[in-house]
Design a protein around this motif. Structure first.
Motif, PDB file in Angstrom:
ATOM      1  N   VAL A   1       9.069  13.835  -8.063  1.00  0.00           N
ATOM      2  CA  VAL A   1       8.616  14.229  -6.730  1.00  0.00           C
ATOM      3  C   VAL A   1       8.308  15.724  -6.692  1.00  0.00           C
ATOM      4  O   VAL A   1       7.246  16.151  -6.236  1.00  0.00           O
ATOM      5  N   ASP A   2       9.233  16.542  -7.230  1.00  0.00           N
ATOM      6  CA  ASP A   2       9.013  17.990  -7.258  1.00  0.00           C
ATOM      7  C   ASP A   2       7.733  18.330  -8.015  1.00  0.00           C
ATOM      8  O   ASP A   2       6.930  19.148  -7.571  1.00  0.00           O
ATOM      9  N   ALA A   3       7.560  17.691  -9.173  1.00  0.00           N
ATOM     10  CA  ALA A   3       6.379  17.983  -9.992  1.00  0.00           C
ATOM     11  C   ALA A   3       5.090  17.618  -9.261  1.00  0.00           C
ATOM     12  O   ALA A   3       4.107  18.363  -9.286  1.00  0.00           O
TER      13      ALA A   3
ATOM     14  N   ARG B   1       7.097  11.321   2.199  1.00  0.00           N
ATOM     15  CA  ARG B   1       7.598  10.122   2.862  1.00  0.00           C
ATOM     16  C   ARG B   1       8.225   9.167   1.857  1.00  0.00           C
ATOM     17  O   ARG B   1       9.282   8.603   2.083  1.00  0.00           O
ATOM     18  N   ALA B   2       7.545   9.014   0.696  1.00  0.00           N
ATOM     19  CA  ALA B   2       8.063   8.105  -0.329  1.00  0.00           C
ATOM     20  C   ALA B   2       9.463   8.531  -0.765  1.00  0.00           C
ATOM     21  O   ALA B   2      10.311   7.704  -1.069  1.00  0.00           O
ATOM     22  N   SER B   3       9.695   9.844  -0.791  1.00  0.00           N
ATOM     23  CA  SER B   3      10.993  10.323  -1.293  1.00  0.00           C
ATOM     24  C   SER B   3      12.004  10.527  -0.167  1.00  0.00           C
ATOM     25  O   SER B   3      13.120  10.980  -0.416  1.00  0.00           O
TER      26      SER B   3
ATOM     27  N   ARG C   1       9.126   4.284   1.973  1.00  0.00           N
ATOM     28  CA  ARG C   1      10.170   5.042   1.296  1.00  0.00           C
ATOM     29  C   ARG C   1      10.596   4.317   0.019  1.00  0.00           C
ATOM     30  O   ARG C   1      10.819   3.115   0.030  1.00  0.00           O
ATOM     31  N   LEU C   2      10.726   5.064  -1.064  1.00  0.00           N
ATOM     32  CA  LEU C   2      11.162   4.470  -2.326  1.00  0.00           C
ATOM     33  C   LEU C   2      12.641   4.125  -2.260  1.00  0.00           C
ATOM     34  O   LEU C   2      13.410   4.844  -1.629  1.00  0.00           O
TER      35      LEU C   2
ATOM     36  N   GLY D   1       0.800  -1.216   0.000  1.00  0.00           N
ATOM     37  CA  GLY D   1       0.000   0.000   0.000  1.00  0.00           C
ATOM     38  C   GLY D   1       0.833   1.265   0.000  1.00  0.00           C
ATOM     39  O   GLY D   1       0.334   2.354  -0.206  1.00  0.00           O
ATOM     40  N   MET D   2       2.089   1.158   0.291  1.00  0.00           N
ATOM     41  CA  MET D   2       2.988   2.285   0.142  1.00  0.00           C
ATOM     42  C   MET D   2       4.310   1.677  -0.319  1.00  0.00           C
ATOM     43  O   MET D   2       4.518   0.478  -0.190  1.00  0.00           O
ATOM     44  N   PRO D   3       5.198   2.485  -0.877  1.00  0.00           N
ATOM     45  CA  PRO D   3       6.450   1.899  -1.353  1.00  0.00           C
ATOM     46  C   PRO D   3       7.171   1.163  -0.224  1.00  0.00           C
ATOM     47  O   PRO D   3       7.084   1.570   0.936  1.00  0.00           O
ATOM     48  N   ASN D   4       7.839   0.088  -0.574  1.00  0.00           N
ATOM     49  CA  ASN D   4       8.666  -0.637   0.396  1.00  0.00           C
ATOM     50  C   ASN D   4       7.863  -1.009   1.650  1.00  0.00           C
ATOM     51  O   ASN D   4       8.308  -0.826   2.777  1.00  0.00           O
TER      52      ASN D   4
END
Lengths: 419, 349
Positions: free
Chosen positions: B226-228, B255-257, B217-218, B204-207
């Motif tokens: 991510v910025d975009a 959080r992912a980044s 977190r990816l 449900g979320m990365p990792n």
């Protein structure tokens, strides 16, 4: 304003009517969930403290017999008698059309417990054997066993919860008499459930699905069942205070409480963002000055007032309206996490009693809607969690009265005296 | 019984099996429903063909009839699939029928599971059929937050590997431009942007299976993406600052980044402005309660020096902007500043 009144007598009448007379034909589309409807009826009366006053022991025995009538020869329970074509016609080739069903098996067992049955006629080992065949490679559970032993039904958390619940009831504390019976893969199930937590802290139907209170309840229910039986299990993050998964879920759950009840036309477009905006590719870079200007032009949020906040039910997803059953799904999850005191119980009570409690008894789904069994039962349970006078106390995982839970714990395979 | 099946020569060879609710064996049935004669008859014939394991056109037609009356019947759908494949039916026709049913019964699990079962047949559908996404958008016209349809669409993306197909993000943009509060569309956006590709573990979320803080977190971060996405969320926040969805989305993206919440501190501050007179804060002008929450969390992360500011933000929420969650904001205050709690705030029930 006068305080809201819990219409106990009317609720008793409503549940008795559901128990002793035919449900309207509108319920035909729920025919396959009859065991679930039966559970709402019996458990509702039990919660109101009237099951044993308003039914005779012969009647209760008759209900028990009907539940056993729903038991499938190979273990587990069907969801309704409609698939039963007779044991004399049952063959390995056609039995997939009359299978045991995961949620129905759990609810059938809970009904038996509420009715005081000792489960001695439950095909316990067969049922547990079937249960382990219902688990998929990824740890999740299916709904029924189809042709060629194929696991059928969506791979969602409902089946995980009621699979874990069935295991809880039938395996018990000491697993007595189950030597050589394969257990489910607990670690895999836990991993699957944990993978369903979404980026906002809530839990969805499956990995990467939108957070949803019903599925969140199923996730926490399943973990609670597993946790209650495990002795030396490694701690489960979703049940462990101060961990990220736990605290982000608590935040998501309390955020579900809302004053948006969907009963007022104006509510839906009270703010700026509901209109259609220009369709076109959004520039990836928004110029900083224009951003500031835009914020400057925004109106100030008026502080909330007592009037705007009198009623607060719960929604099941972000930006949805309140609904009676979500008063249950959310508070039950928080209850299992030992965080029930974080919600506004007074306003939830007012929402249920002044907005969805129906004049004929029972609760509707939303404001002004007719009552149905599911919302009526869940409305009662949410109030029971908050200690509403006149209602029995409820175990949030088994979702039955503490009396029924004590009865379960008195069964032979729950006794820890051996060894 | 002299219903439409009993009087139909096609069905003359079949002995219907009536409902056995156990009344003859001393049971007292629960949740009894006032069935129509039509339903009782059709299901009697269904039990008969199921018992005989019959695969036939008439059986298939019978399932139409039963499904129309009880679309939640859990084995009639499996039986229908078995018939469709056994009779090598043209699935295009099946989809036409299914589309009609889907528009009629909006909230039904089985219909969408059935669709998924059929669509997973690689033999019939080696690639995504051209009209599939159009039909889903038609469903979203009826209810843009239909959970079953979104879950199915999610499955479709993974099955046909559509993460980077332009149509996916275009549809999300369109739905968000129609209703910026459509949290389902926000969730789909997150899945498209940050969901695992191909055979990576699902979560449900990365990792998702890693312990905190790695969970969510990816492993590899595309910083431009991510910025975009953060800019996209900002633009949507401005359209409706009280809309929780983009704020939650931004939290997930950060959080992912592996970036801190403080990255949006200045942005959040724009919505929470102190009114200062004679060097003292006399009032706070709030344009988004979610920005107050964001600042509270950010100060909370900054450590002891910022604790007082965090408590001030939580207090603002509890007293003025979000009093329904008073107990929760107190809980948060208690967690970051136990001392403040015991001195100033009386415990409530």
């Amino acid at each position: 304003m006068t305080e809201a009144v819990f219409q106990k007598e009317r609720h008793i009448k409503y549940f008795l009517r559901c128990l002793k007379t035919f449900l309207p034909s509108l319920y035909t589309s729920n025919d396959s969930n009859r065991v679930l409807l039966a559970y709402f009826t019996v458990a509702g009366l039990d919660l109101l403290g009237e099951l044993y006053n308003k039914t005779t022991s012969e009647e209760r025995q008759g209900y028990v017999e009907w539940i056993y009538h729903c038991q499938v020869p190979s273990g587990g329970f069907r969801g309704f008698t409609g698939t039963d074509f007779g044991s004399e016609r049952r063959t390995p080739e056609n039995e997939a059309w009359d299978p045991a069903n995961i949620p129905s098996t759990f609810f059938a067992l809970v009904i038996l417990l509420i009715l005081g049955d000792d489960l001695s006629r439950v095909k316990r080992t067969e049922c547990l054997q079937w249960l382990s065949k219902m688990q998929r490679e990824n740890g999740s559970f299916g709904e029924v066993l189809g042709t060629e032993g194929k696991i059928e039904g969506g791979g969602d958390l409902r089946f995980c919860c009621f699979g874990a619940g069935t295991r809880y009831i039938l395996r018990g504390k000491c697993g007595d008499g189950l030597e050589g019976i394969m257990d489910i893969d607990v670690d895999k199930l836990v991993a699957f459930i944990e993978a369903c937590q979404a980026y906002d802290g809530g839990i969805g139907e499956g990995p990467f699905c939108e957070s949803h209170s019903g599925h969140t309840y199923c996730a926490i229910g399943a973990l609670t069942f597993l946790d209650r039986l495990s002795k030396n299990h490694k701690p489960i993050a979703l049940l462990s205070p101060k961990t990220g998964p736990f605290e982000s879920l608590v935040r998501w759950l309390v955020t579900r409480q809302t004053c948006e009840l969907g009963d007022d036309e104006e509510e839906s477009d009270e703010e700026d963002g509901h209109g259609v905006d220009e369709i076109g590719p959004l520039s990836a870079t928004v110029e900083e000055p224009s951003l500031d200007t835009k914020v400057d032009q925004l109106p100030v949020v008026p502080p909330e007032t007592e009037d705007s906040l009198r009623w607060a039910g719960f929604n099941g997803r972000c930006n949805k309206y309140a609904d009676t059953c979500y008063s249950f799904w959310n508070t039950a999850s928080l209850n299992m996490m030992n965080r029930l005191t974080l919600v506004d119980a007074t306003r939830n009570r007012r929402y249920l009693l002044e907005k969805t409690q129906h004049i004929v008894g029972g609760f509707g789904k939303g404001v002004g809607e007719p009552p149905d069994l599911l919302h009526s039962y869940f409305g009662l349970v949410s109030l029971a969690f908050q200690g509403e006078p006149g209602l029995e106390s409820v175990d949030p995982a088994l979702c039955a009265s503490q009396r029924a839970v004590r009865h379960l714990h008195s069964l032979p395979w729950w006794q820890e005296t051996k060894r | 019984m002299s219903g439409k099946y009993a009087s139909d020569p096609t069905w003359a060879s079949v002995e219907p099996i009536p409902l056995n609710d156990g009344s003859e064996t001393g049971t007292l049935p629960l949740a009894t429903i006032a069935y129509s004669d039509e339903y009782l008859e059709a299901t009697s014939y269904l039990r008969a063909v199921m018992a005989a394991n019959e695969m036939s056109d008439r059986a298939l037609k019978l399932t139409d009839d039963v499904i129309a009356m009880n679309p939640a019947h859990y084995t009639v759908w499996h039986y229908r699939v078995k018939n469709l494949f056994a009779l090598k039916k043209d699935l295009t026709e099946e989809f036409e029928w299914l589309n009609k049913m889907s528009l009629k019964y909006l909230k039904n699990y089985q219909i969408w599971h059935h669709r998924q079962v059929l669509m997973s047949s690689r033999e019939n559908f080696p690639t995504l059929p051209p009209n599939e996404l159009d039909f889903l958008m038609k469903m979203f016209k009826q209810d843009a937050k239909n959970y079953h349809v979104w879950t199915y669409r999610h499955w479709l993306v993974r099955h046909f590997r559509l993460w980077d197909e332009p149509r996916e993000i275009q549809d999300v943009d369109l739905l968000l431009s129609q209703d910026v509060r459509n949290n389902s569309a926000w969730n789909h956006r997150f899945m498209l942007r940050f969901g695992p590709r191909s055979d990576e573990p699902d979560g449900g979320m990365p990792n998702s299976t890693a312990p905190p803080p790695e969970k969510g977190r990816l492993a590899v971060v595309d910083e431009d993406l991510v910025d975009a996405e953060l800019e996209y969320a900002k633009a949507k926040v401005i359209k409706a600052p009280e809309n929780r969805s983009p704020w939650g989305f931004a939290r997930g993206v950060l959080r992912a980044s592996g970036r801190p919440l403080s990255e949006w501190k200045d942005f959040a501050k724009k919505f929470v402005q102190d009114k200062v007179e004679d060097g003292k804060v006399v009032d706070v002008e709030v344009k988004s309660s979610h920005a107050v929450e964001w600042l509270a969390d950010t100060y909370g992360e900054e450590g002891e020096l910022a604790t007082a500011e965090a408590v001030r933000m939580f207090t603002l929420l509890k007293e003025k902007y979000d009093p329904i969650r008073k107990n929760y904001w107190d809980y948060r205050i208690r967690m970051i500043a136990p001392a403040t709690w015991s001195q100033e705030i009386p415990t409530s029930a």
